[in-house]
Write a protein that holds these residues in place. Structure first.
Motif, PDB file in Angstrom:
ATOM      1  N   GLU A  59       0.792  -1.709  -0.595  1.00 40.90           N
ATOM      2  CA  GLU A  59       0.032   0.031   0.015  1.00 40.90           C
ATOM      3  C   GLU A  59       0.519   1.171  -0.232  1.00 40.90           C
ATOM      4  OE1 GLU A  59      -3.091   0.255   2.649  1.00 40.90           O
ATOM      5  OE2 GLU A  59      -2.466   2.371   3.247  1.00 40.90           O
ATOM      6  N   GLN A  60       1.784   1.599   1.107  1.00 46.62           N
ATOM      7  CA  GLN A  60       2.443   3.077   1.470  1.00 46.62           C
ATOM      8  C   GLN A  60       3.045   2.216   2.500  1.00 46.62           C
ATOM      9  OE1 GLN A  60       0.885   5.618   3.572  1.00 46.62           O
ATOM     10  NE2 GLN A  60      -0.795   4.721   4.458  1.00 46.62           N
ATOM     11  N   PRO A  61       4.870   2.674   2.394  1.00 43.75           N
ATOM     12  CA  PRO A  61       5.791   2.593   3.511  1.00 43.75           C
ATOM     13  C   PRO A  61       4.806   2.824   4.712  1.00 43.75           C
ATOM     14  CG  PRO A  61       6.144   4.588   1.958  1.00 43.75           C
ATOM     15  CD  PRO A  61       4.978   4.361   1.836  1.00 43.75           C
ATOM     16  N   GLY A  62       5.250   2.688   5.695  1.00 46.42           N
ATOM     17  CA  GLY A  62       4.974   2.226   6.953  1.00 46.42           C
ATOM     18  C   GLY A  62       5.856   3.019   7.959  1.00 46.42           C
ATOM     19  N   PRO A  71      10.869   0.309   1.167  1.00 55.64           N
ATOM     20  CA  PRO A  71      10.667  -0.469   1.521  1.00 55.64           C
ATOM     21  C   PRO A  71       9.558  -2.426   2.953  1.00 55.64           C
ATOM     22  CG  PRO A  71      10.867  -1.221  -0.118  1.00 55.64           C
ATOM     23  CD  PRO A  71      11.902  -0.584   0.134  1.00 55.64           C
ATOM     24  N   PHE A  72       8.485  -2.312   3.865  1.00 56.19           N
ATOM     25  CA  PHE A  72       8.235  -3.650   4.180  1.00 56.19           C
ATOM     26  C   PHE A  72       9.118  -3.680   5.178  1.00 56.19           C
ATOM     27  CE2 PHE A  72       5.078  -4.343   0.995  1.00 56.19           C
ATOM     28  CZ  PHE A  72       3.863  -4.542   1.871  1.00 56.19           C
ATOM     29  N   HIS A 180      -3.189  -8.292   2.929  1.00 53.92           N
ATOM     30  CA  HIS A 180      -1.811  -7.385   2.632  1.00 53.92           C
ATOM     31  C   HIS A 180      -1.438  -7.779   4.196  1.00 53.92           C
ATOM     32  CE1 HIS A 180       0.495  -4.488   4.343  1.00 53.92           C
ATOM     33  NE2 HIS A 180       0.785  -4.383   3.289  1.00 53.92           N
TER      34      HIS A 180
HETATM   35  N1  URA Z   1       2.893  -2.012   4.351  1.00 51.93           N
HETATM   36  C1  URA Z   1       3.011  -1.270   3.020  1.00 51.93           C
HETATM   37  O1  URA Z   1       2.300  -1.568   2.681  1.00 51.93           O
HETATM   38  N2  URA Z   1       4.321  -1.492   2.624  1.00 51.93           N
HETATM   39  C2  URA Z   1       5.366  -1.231   3.149  1.00 51.93           C
HETATM   40  O2  URA Z   1       6.183  -0.773   2.596  1.00 51.93           O
HETATM   41  C3  URA Z   1       5.060  -1.626   4.591  1.00 51.93           C
HETATM   42  C4  URA Z   1       3.872  -1.928   5.388  1.00 51.93           C
END
Ligand code: URA
Ligand code: SF4
Length: 213
Positions: A59-62, A71-72, A180
């Motif tokens: 989705e997006q960085p946390g 990422p992740f 997710h």
């Molecule tokens: N959630 C996400 O969708 N992406 C990430 O990089 C970290 C958490």
């Protein structure tokens, strides 16, 4: 007199003329395609090889990703790594990115709470994702959660109904949406947690199988 509305911007003016992953990553550092760059620490671009046969889109960085610029790498990343390992996939064979490249959050005291990116922000950021896919041309595209799935399939797409279904598309020959990894963390009880994790692993096993075929 009617006030003129500024047309919504997007990332396209910030894209380099020629695409390569290093060029894209460099250019994305100064993207102002939507307002998310203002409060976030940095752009979190995708990571992995341009030869990867599989691309994962979150989705997006946390919070942790925003700080580390990768990422992740936070709690969702740990679930993701565990699920990959169970499915017999290695992160280094993959390319991992997000639908939105800046952290969207709500400040709450000292904490920064994840805020689902708006449809307009996902749309504004999509030129980066499309450029990454254009360079990598993966065989399999895995959409992690509703935001990534809707970025590709549109707002009507329901991960709950269509997860695990392999469909051909413009962006890859095989596109599959799944949970997710954060859905495991947000599950209301341990039974739900186990079920969601199991389904995520089953979908990743299907990805592994697609890569072997
Ligand atoms: N959630 C996400 O969708 N992406 C990430 O990089 C970290 C958490
Ligand atoms: Fe650009 Fe995407 Fe960041 Fe918005 S979220 S500023 S479009 S990189």
């Amino acid at each position: 007199m009617a006030t003129k509305r500024k047309p919504p911007g997007d990332a396209s003016p910030f894209l380099p003329e020629r695409f390569s992953l290093p060029k894209l990553r460099e250019a994305a550092k100064s993207c102002h395609g939507c307002d998310l760059y203002i409060a976030a620490t940095q752009t979190v671009f995708g990571e992995g090889s341009s030869n990867a046969r599989v691309v994962f889109v979150g989705e997006q960085p946390g919070d942790s990703e925003d700080v580390q610029g990768r990422p992740f790498v936070g709690p969702a990343g740990r679930i993701f790594d565990e699920a990959l390992t169970k499915a017999g996939l290695e992160r280094k064979q993959t390319y991992v990115t997000n639908a939105v490249k800046h952290f969207s959050f709500e400040p709450r005291g000292k904490a920064r709470l994840h805020k689902r990116p708006r449809v307009g922000e996902v749309r504004a950021c999509s030129p980066w994702l499309r450029a990454e896919l254009d360079v990598i041309k993966p065989d399999v595209l895995v959409l992690l959660g509703a935001v990534a799935a809707q970025a590709v399939w549109g707002a009507q797409f329901r991960v709950s109904q269509e997860r695990g279904v392999v469909k051909p598309g413009e962006l890859a020959e095989a596109i599959i949406a799944t949970h997710h990894p954060s859905a495991v963390l947000r599950a209301p009880d341990s039974e739900a947690r186990k079920r969601i994790f199991k389904e995520l692993v089953a979908d990743l096993r299907a990805v592994k199988k697609l890569l072997q075929d």
